[in-house]
Design a protein around this motif. Structure first.
Motif, short mmCIF file in Angstrom:
data_model
loop_
_atom_site.label_atom_id
_atom_site.label_comp_id
_atom_site.label_asym_id
_atom_site.label_seq_id
_atom_site.Cartn_x
_atom_site.Cartn_y
_atom_site.Cartn_z
N GLU A 56 0.84 -1.20 0.00
CA GLU A 56 0.00 0.00 0.00
C GLU A 56 0.88 1.25 0.00
O GLU A 56 1.91 1.30 0.68
CB GLU A 56 -0.89 0.01 1.24
CG GLU A 56 -1.78 1.25 1.34
CD GLU A 56 -2.68 1.20 2.57
OE1 GLU A 56 -3.53 0.31 2.64
OE2 GLU A 56 -2.51 2.08 3.45
N VAL A 57 0.46 2.22 -0.78
CA VAL A 57 1.17 3.49 -0.85
C VAL A 57 0.20 4.62 -0.55
O VAL A 57 -0.91 4.65 -1.10
CB VAL A 57 1.77 3.72 -2.27
CG1 VAL A 57 2.42 5.09 -2.36
CG2 VAL A 57 2.77 2.62 -2.61
N ARG A 61 -8.03 0.05 -7.38
CA ARG A 61 -6.84 0.10 -6.53
C ARG A 61 -6.52 1.50 -6.00
O ARG A 61 -5.73 1.64 -5.09
CB ARG A 61 -5.64 -0.43 -7.30
CG ARG A 61 -5.77 -1.87 -7.76
CD ARG A 61 -4.51 -2.37 -8.46
NE ARG A 61 -4.21 -1.58 -9.65
CZ ARG A 61 -3.20 -0.72 -9.73
NH1 ARG A 61 -2.40 -0.54 -8.69
NH2 ARG A 61 -2.98 -0.05 -10.85
N ILE A 95 -2.87 3.96 -3.01
CA ILE A 95 -2.85 2.87 -3.99
C ILE A 95 -2.69 1.56 -3.22
O ILE A 95 -1.76 1.40 -2.43
CB ILE A 95 -1.68 3.02 -4.99
CG1 ILE A 95 -1.66 4.41 -5.63
CG2 ILE A 95 -1.80 1.94 -6.08
CD1 ILE A 95 -0.44 4.66 -6.52
N GLN A 96 -3.65 0.65 -3.41
CA GLN A 96 -3.61 -0.64 -2.73
C GLN A 96 -4.33 -1.68 -3.56
O GLN A 96 -5.54 -1.57 -3.76
CB GLN A 96 -4.25 -0.52 -1.34
CG GLN A 96 -4.52 -1.84 -0.63
CD GLN A 96 -3.27 -2.64 -0.34
OE1 GLN A 96 -2.18 -2.11 -0.26
NE2 GLN A 96 -3.45 -3.94 -0.20
N SER A 144 -0.25 -1.81 -4.90
CA SER A 144 0.51 -1.12 -5.93
C SER A 144 1.06 -2.11 -6.95
O SER A 144 1.29 -3.29 -6.64
CB SER A 144 1.67 -0.31 -5.30
OG SER A 144 2.51 -1.17 -4.54
N GLU A 145 1.25 -1.60 -8.18
CA GLU A 145 1.77 -2.41 -9.27
C GLU A 145 2.89 -1.63 -9.97
O GLU A 145 2.90 -0.39 -9.90
CB GLU A 145 0.66 -2.74 -10.28
CG GLU A 145 -0.47 -3.56 -9.69
CD GLU A 145 -1.55 -3.88 -10.71
OE1 GLU A 145 -1.40 -3.48 -11.89
OE2 GLU A 145 -2.53 -4.55 -10.33
N ASP A 166 2.20 1.52 -11.88
CA ASP A 166 1.85 2.74 -11.15
C ASP A 166 3.04 3.66 -10.97
O ASP A 166 2.89 4.79 -10.48
CB ASP A 166 1.29 2.38 -9.76
CG ASP A 166 0.05 1.50 -9.83
OD1 ASP A 166 -0.14 0.68 -8.93
OD2 ASP A 166 -0.72 1.64 -10.82
N SER A 167 4.22 3.20 -11.35
CA SER A 167 5.42 4.03 -11.21
C SER A 167 5.26 5.29 -12.05
O SER A 167 5.00 5.23 -13.25
CB SER A 167 6.66 3.25 -11.66
OG SER A 167 6.86 2.12 -10.83
N LEU A 175 7.07 7.97 -7.42
CA LEU A 175 6.79 6.62 -6.94
C LEU A 175 7.42 5.60 -7.87
O LEU A 175 7.24 5.64 -9.08
CB LEU A 175 5.28 6.39 -6.88
CG LEU A 175 4.82 4.97 -6.53
CD1 LEU A 175 5.24 4.61 -5.11
CD2 LEU A 175 3.32 4.82 -6.71
N VAL A 216 7.56 1.44 -8.13
CA VAL A 216 7.06 0.15 -7.63
C VAL A 216 7.87 -0.94 -8.30
O VAL A 216 7.89 -1.04 -9.53
CB VAL A 216 5.56 -0.02 -7.92
CG1 VAL A 216 5.06 -1.34 -7.33
CG2 VAL A 216 4.76 1.15 -7.38
#
Lengths: 114, 112
Positions: A18-19, A64, A79-80, A82-83, A86-87, A111, A113
């Motif tokens: 999670e972020v 998410r 974000i939950q 994260s993938e 998502d960077s 970010l 990930v």
């Protein structure tokens, strides 16, 4: 010195974690925007709030991503899970009034990930 | 779908010359138009906005809007090396729907 403050400035996390990104808008601004910037897509509007009420979150992957504004001085984007896709750099911006609204950007959260 | 189009560049201009940046938009309902400058690794910063047809000047910058042609431009006079950055054009429809739609930006290089 009125400015939008975002934390953290950088975040590296593992896939599935999670972020949470935070934003303090400029005092007195009643509109808060969340944008995501990538090389491929440029700046994309994810969501925005006026007077703390969500007005549009159609740009956000609903499964998410979640955005909230618990009070006038704090906006969060979560974000939950994260993938890697998502960077990106996530920008918060704030503005005042309606119609011809300028948006003033924070420094962004970069970010990554992995 | 609302779109804002910009030539990605790079646009190379000699120092002291006029840099001309262009932008087109698809949504005829767009009412306000913004130019942002973004240095590498930094956040976008607002240069100016325009919502009436014609020209709007602010120092070395002039924004031009032609709603009939759905065209917005930014002129930078007496270009300086410090003007080297990516310039983002954005549009919104106003009337409460205030999320800005951004173009992908034009990379401007001012050659000393």
């Amino acid at each position: 010195d009125a400015r939008v403050t975002q934390t953290p400035r950088h975040k590296v996390t593992e896939m599935g974690q999670e972020v949470t990104m935070r934003c303090q808008p400029i005092l007195g601004h009643n509109t808060v925007f969340w944008y995501r910037q990538t090389m491929m897509q440029g700046l994309e509007l994810l969501a925005y709030f006026r007077n703390r009420a969500p007005l549009d979150d159609s740009g956000m992957p609903k499964d998410r991503f979640s955005a909230e504004m618990p009070d006038a001085t704090l906006a969060t984007l979560k974000i939950q899970p994260s993938e890697p896709r998502d960077s990106a750099v996530y920008f918060c911006a704030s503005g005042s009034g309606q119609g011809h609204t300028e948006a003033f950007f924070g420094q962004g959260t970069r970010l990554t990930v992995v | 779908q609302k779109e804002v189009e910009q030539n990605s560049g790079p646009l190379s201009v000699p120092e002291g010359a006029i840099a001309s940046l262009n932008c087109t938009y698809s949504d005829r309902g767009s009412q306000s138009f913004f130019w942002y400058r973004q240095y590498s690794g930094k956040s976008p910063e607002l240069i100016m906005f325009i919502y009436s047809n014609g020209d709007k000047e602010d120092g070395r910058f002039t924004a031009q809007l032609n709603k009939a042609s759905q065209y917005v431009s930014l002129l930078i006079r007496d270009s300086q090396p410090s003007d080297s950055a990516t310039y983002l054009c954005a549009a919104n429809s106003g009337g409460g729907a205030d999320g800005l739609t951004f173009g992908k930006g034009t990379h401007l290089i001012i050659q000393p």
